[in-house]
Design a protein around this motif. Structure first.
Motif, PDB file in Angstrom:
ATOM      1  N   GLN A   1       0.844  -1.193   0.000  1.00  0.00           N
ATOM      2  CA  GLN A   1       0.000   0.000   0.000  1.00  0.00           C
ATOM      3  C   GLN A   1       0.878   1.241   0.000  1.00  0.00           C
ATOM      4  N   MET A   2       0.663   2.076  -1.001  1.00  0.00           N
ATOM      5  CA  MET A   2       1.385   3.334  -1.127  1.00  0.00           C
ATOM      6  C   MET A   2       0.499   4.447  -0.576  1.00  0.00           C
ATOM      7  N   VAL A   3       1.028   5.219   0.363  1.00  0.00           N
ATOM      8  CA  VAL A   3       0.243   6.251   1.031  1.00  0.00           C
ATOM      9  C   VAL A   3       1.069   7.524   1.128  1.00  0.00           C
ATOM     10  N   ASP A   4       0.443   8.642   0.831  1.00  0.00           N
ATOM     11  CA  ASP A   4       1.039   9.961   1.035  1.00  0.00           C
ATOM     12  C   ASP A   4      -0.058  10.893   1.526  1.00  0.00           C
ATOM     13  N   LYS A   5       0.140  11.456   2.688  1.00  0.00           N
ATOM     14  CA  LYS A   5      -0.873  12.308   3.306  1.00  0.00           C
ATOM     15  C   LYS A   5      -0.211  13.591   3.775  1.00  0.00           C
ATOM     16  N   LYS A   6      -0.882  14.728   3.512  1.00  0.00           N
ATOM     17  CA  LYS A   6      -0.299  16.007   3.903  1.00  0.00           C
ATOM     18  C   LYS A   6      -1.406  17.021   4.162  1.00  0.00           C
ATOM     19  N   THR A   7      -1.052  18.033   4.932  1.00  0.00           N
ATOM     20  CA  THR A   7      -1.926  19.177   5.187  1.00  0.00           C
ATOM     21  C   THR A   7      -1.394  20.351   4.377  1.00  0.00           C
ATOM     22  N   PHE A   8      -2.145  20.795   3.375  1.00  0.00           N
ATOM     23  CA  PHE A   8      -1.662  21.845   2.480  1.00  0.00           C
ATOM     24  C   PHE A   8      -2.226  23.221   2.810  1.00  0.00           C
ATOM     25  N   LEU A   9      -3.135  23.303   3.793  1.00  0.00           N
ATOM     26  CA  LEU A   9      -3.705  24.595   4.168  1.00  0.00           C
ATOM     27  C   LEU A   9      -4.010  24.595   5.653  1.00  0.00           C
ATOM     28  N   THR A  10      -3.538  25.623   6.343  1.00  0.00           N
ATOM     29  CA  THR A  10      -3.858  25.819   7.758  1.00  0.00           C
ATOM     30  C   THR A  10      -3.975  27.306   8.017  1.00  0.00           C
ATOM     31  N   GLU A  11      -5.152  27.739   8.393  1.00  0.00           N
ATOM     32  CA  GLU A  11      -5.396  29.142   8.749  1.00  0.00           C
ATOM     33  C   GLU A  11      -6.160  29.180  10.072  1.00  0.00           C
ATOM     34  N   ASP A  12      -5.644  29.962  11.033  1.00  0.00           N
ATOM     35  CA  ASP A  12      -6.254  30.074  12.350  1.00  0.00           C
ATOM     36  C   ASP A  12      -6.768  31.491  12.561  1.00  0.00           C
TER      37      ASP A  12
ATOM     38  N   PHE B   1     -12.951  33.784   6.543  1.00  0.00           N
ATOM     39  CA  PHE B   1     -11.696  33.395   5.921  1.00  0.00           C
ATOM     40  C   PHE B   1     -11.726  33.826   4.454  1.00  0.00           C
ATOM     41  N   LYS B   2     -10.655  34.472   4.011  1.00  0.00           N
ATOM     42  CA  LYS B   2     -10.505  34.809   2.602  1.00  0.00           C
ATOM     43  C   LYS B   2      -9.720  33.700   1.925  1.00  0.00           C
ATOM     44  N   LEU B   3     -10.351  33.019   0.992  1.00  0.00           N
ATOM     45  CA  LEU B   3      -9.766  31.828   0.389  1.00  0.00           C
ATOM     46  C   LEU B   3      -8.956  32.188  -0.850  1.00  0.00           C
ATOM     47  N   PRO B   4      -7.732  31.696  -0.954  1.00  0.00           N
ATOM     48  CA  PRO B   4      -6.954  31.919  -2.182  1.00  0.00           C
ATOM     49  C   PRO B   4      -7.618  31.236  -3.376  1.00  0.00           C
TER      50      PRO B   4
END
Length: 504
Positions: A59-70, A98-101
C-alpha cells in the motif's frame, strides 16, 4: 455553523474572483463556564493511496496538510487570552471569516483511499486541567465554469466520416461540459453504404480515468485506473428512417436513420467523480459510442467513436452530506437552461437580419441584400453607446450627393472622395489644434494627429481598422422580425446586387 456548506469558485485559478468563507461559532451552555479563548481553524487535507499490482502487493500512502489558517474569536484582545473569562448561561455567537486563495483545489471525494477535503475546527480552551470543547464541520469547495470563460462556451463535438466503405455516420455530442448528475444526449445520422449492411445494437459508455501520484525521494510514483461508470444500450428506435435527401440533398443514398440516445449520469460521488486536474490527483472522462453493423457475409463489425467530456458540480445542484445529488423535474429544466445559456458566436444564418445603423440612406452603398437589410435599418444599431466616436457629419446627404454625382448611381468617384477628404482636413485642422489635450464625451480620442510641419491631419489607420470586441459582439441581440422566415439568399439574389465601383 457556516453560512453555506459549500464555497464556489467561478472559473479557473487565474480568472476566478476571490471568495470568502463566513459563518458563526455557536456555544450553548446551560450554566456559567470559564473560558480562556475560542479559536477556529480552516484546514485542507490531501491523501493519495493505492495498492500496487505486484506479487507482494504494497500500500502506497502519502498524506499532507496543504492549508492551515487560524483565527482567534475570543477574547477580542489577544493579550487577555492567558486569563479565564466567565461566560453566562445562554446561546453565544462569534462570527468568523476566511478569505480563500483562488489557487485552492476543489474538494475531491468518493475515491477509494484518495481525497482532498476541507474542515472547519472550532476549539474552546477552558484552561488548565480542563478538557477543551471541539467541533468539526466539513466544507466542500466547488469550482464551476466561469461566466466569461472560454471553456464555458458550448461547442458541438461532431464526428462525421465514412467507415470502411460500409456506413456514413454523423454522431454529434452537443457540448463538452456537463453538470454532474444530469445526462448526455447524442444525435445520430447513420447511412448504410454497402448493400446488405444493417445497423444493430448501439451502446453508450462513460469511462472514468483516475491517476494518482506523489513524489517519493527522487522518484514519482503513479497509479492509473480506468473504470466504466455508466452505460446504456439498445436498438434504434422505430420510425427513425428518413429520406437522405432531407439531410444531404447531394447524396445518392436512399436510406438513412436519424435518432437520439441518452446516457443518464451517476448522481453519487461514490460511483462517479467530477473531472479534476490537480498536482497529485487527475480525473478524466470519455464518452464511448459503439455502433454494431451486421454484414451480409454473416459477421459483425463495430464502429467506435470517442469524445472527451468534462463533468462539473453546479452550485444549483449541490452534493449533499450523503455525497449524492437529488434532481427534481423543475431543477432539471433549470439546469438544462443553465448548461445551454452560454453558446458559441452565432452563425451567419442567425445574424443575416441584424439591424444596421440609423437614418443612413442606402443610395450609393453596396449592400449584399437590400431586400433584407434596408427595411430593417433603424434604431437597432447594436450597442451604439459601446461603439467608437460617432461622426457629426450629415452622412445621409453627403452619401446621397456623392452617389448621385454626374447623374449616375454607380458609387463615388476617386476625385470626389479625395476632394471631400481634403475639405475635411482643412475645416478640422484649426479646431483640432485647439482641442488636442481634451477628450470628447465618450472619453475616446479621435484616431487623428496633427502634423506640425504640414498643418494637415494624419489618420491612425490601426485605430480606424479596429472592430468591436468579442464581448460587445456577443451581447448584440439577435433580431426577431416578421421577416425571420426568409432563409439564406439564393444564388440569383446574391448575384443580382450592383457591381462594386471599378469592377464589371
Amino acid at each position: 455553523r457556516p453560512d453555506s456548506p459549500f464555497v464556489v469558485f467561478y472559473g479557473n485559478s487565474p480568472e476566478s474572483p476571490p471568495v470568502e468563507l463566513t459563518g458563526n461559532v455557536v456555544l450553548t451552555n446551560t450554566e456559567g463556564v470559564d473560558i480562556r479563548k475560542i479559536t477556529i481553524q480552516l484546514e485542507g487535507l490531501q491523501k493519495v493511496s493505492w495498492i500496487t499490482n505486484a506479487v507482494n502487493p504494497q500500500q502506497m500512502v502519502d498524506k499532507k496538510t496543504f492549508l492551515t489558517e487560524d483565527s482567534a474569536l475570543f477574547p477580542p484582545d489577544a493579550s487577555m487570552a492567558s486569563t479565564s473569562h466567565k461566560i453566562n448561561p445562554g446561546v453565544h455567537k462569534w462570527p468568523f471569516k476566511f478569505k480563500l486563495p483562488t489557487t485552492l483545489p476543489e474538494s475531491v471525494e468518493g475515491m477509494s483511499g484518495s481525497y482532498i477535503i476541507y474542515n472547519l475546527n472550532a476549539t474552546v480552551d477552558r484552561g488548565y486541567m480542563t478538557r477543551a470543547l471541539t467541533a468539526t464541520k466539513r466544507i466542500r469547495l466547488v469550482r464551476t465554469l466561469g461566466v466569461d470563460s472560454l471553456d464555458s462556451i458550448n461547442l458541438e463535438q461532431i464526428n462525421e466520416d465514412v467507415w470502411s466503405n460500409k456506413i456514413s455516420y454523423r454522431i454529434t455530442v452537443p457540448r463538452v461540459n456537463y453538470i454532474f448528475g444530469t445526462a448526455i444526449t447524442a444525435d445520430f445520422i447513420l447511412t448504410p453504404i454497402k448493400k446488405g449492411v444493417t445497423i444493430g445494437n448501439i451502446k453508450l459508455e462513460l469511462i472514468e480515468t483516475t491517476q494518482v501520484c506523489y513524489q517519493h525521494g527522487d522518484r514519482t510514483l503513479k497509479n492509473k485506473r480506468d473504470e466504466v461508470i455508466c452505460k446504456t444500450e439498445g436498438d434504434m428506435p422505430e420510425n427513425c428512417e428518413v429520406m437522405v435527401t432531407d439531410i444531404h440533398p447531394e447524396s445518392l443514398c436512399d436510406e438513412s436513420y436519424k435518432f437520439q440516445m441518452t446516457l443518464p449520469l451517476e448522481r453519487s460521488l461514490k460511483k462517479c467523480r467530477q473531472s479534476f486536474d490537480g498536482d497529485n490527483i487527475k480525473i478524466e472522462h470519455r464518452l464511448k459510442i459503439y455502433v454494431s453493423l451486421h454484414n451480409p457475409e454473416g459477421h459483425t463489425s463495430q464502429l467506435l467513436v470517442k469524445n472527451m467530456v468534462n463533468l462539473f458540480i453546479s452550485p444549483r445542484l449541490p452534493v449533499g452530506d450523503d455525497q449524492c445529488v437529488c434532481i427534481s423535474p423543475i431543477t432539471a429544466a433549470q439546469l438544462h437552461e443553465e448548461a445551454t445559456s452560454i453558446t458559441a458566436p452565432p452563425s451567419y444564418d442567425e445574424h443575416q437580419l441584424d439591424l444596421l445603423y440609423n437614418d443612413i440612406d442606402a443610395s450609393g452603398l453596396i449592400t449584399p441584400a437590400p431586400w433584407a437589410s434596408a427595411p430593417n435599418s433603424g434604431p437597432g444599431t447594436p450597442f451604439y453607446s459601446l461603439s467608437r466616436n460617432p461622426s457629426n457629419e450629415d452622412i445621409p446627404s453627403s452619401l446621397n450627393a456623392i452617389a448621385h454625382s454626374n447623374g449616375n448611381s454607380n458609387g463615388a468617384s476617386a476625385s470626389l472622395l479625395h476632394t471631400r477628404l481634403a475639405h475635411l482636413q482643412e475645416n478640422g485642422a484649426s479646431q483640432w489644434s485647439r482641442n488636442i489635450p481634451s477628450r470628447n464625451q465618450s472619453g475616446y480620442f479621435p484616431p487623428t494627429t496633427l502634423n506640425p510641419d504640414t498643418g494637415n491631419l494624419e489618420y491612425d489607420m490601426a485605430a480606424l481598422a479596429r472592430i468591436p470586441s468579442y464581448n460587445t459582439a456577443v451581447r448584440t441581440p439577435i433580431m426577431s422580425s416578421h421577416n425571420s422566415q426568409v432563409g439564406l439568399p439564393s444564388y440569383a439574389a446574391a448575384t443580382s446586387t450592383h457591381p462594386s465601383p471599378g469592377t464589371s
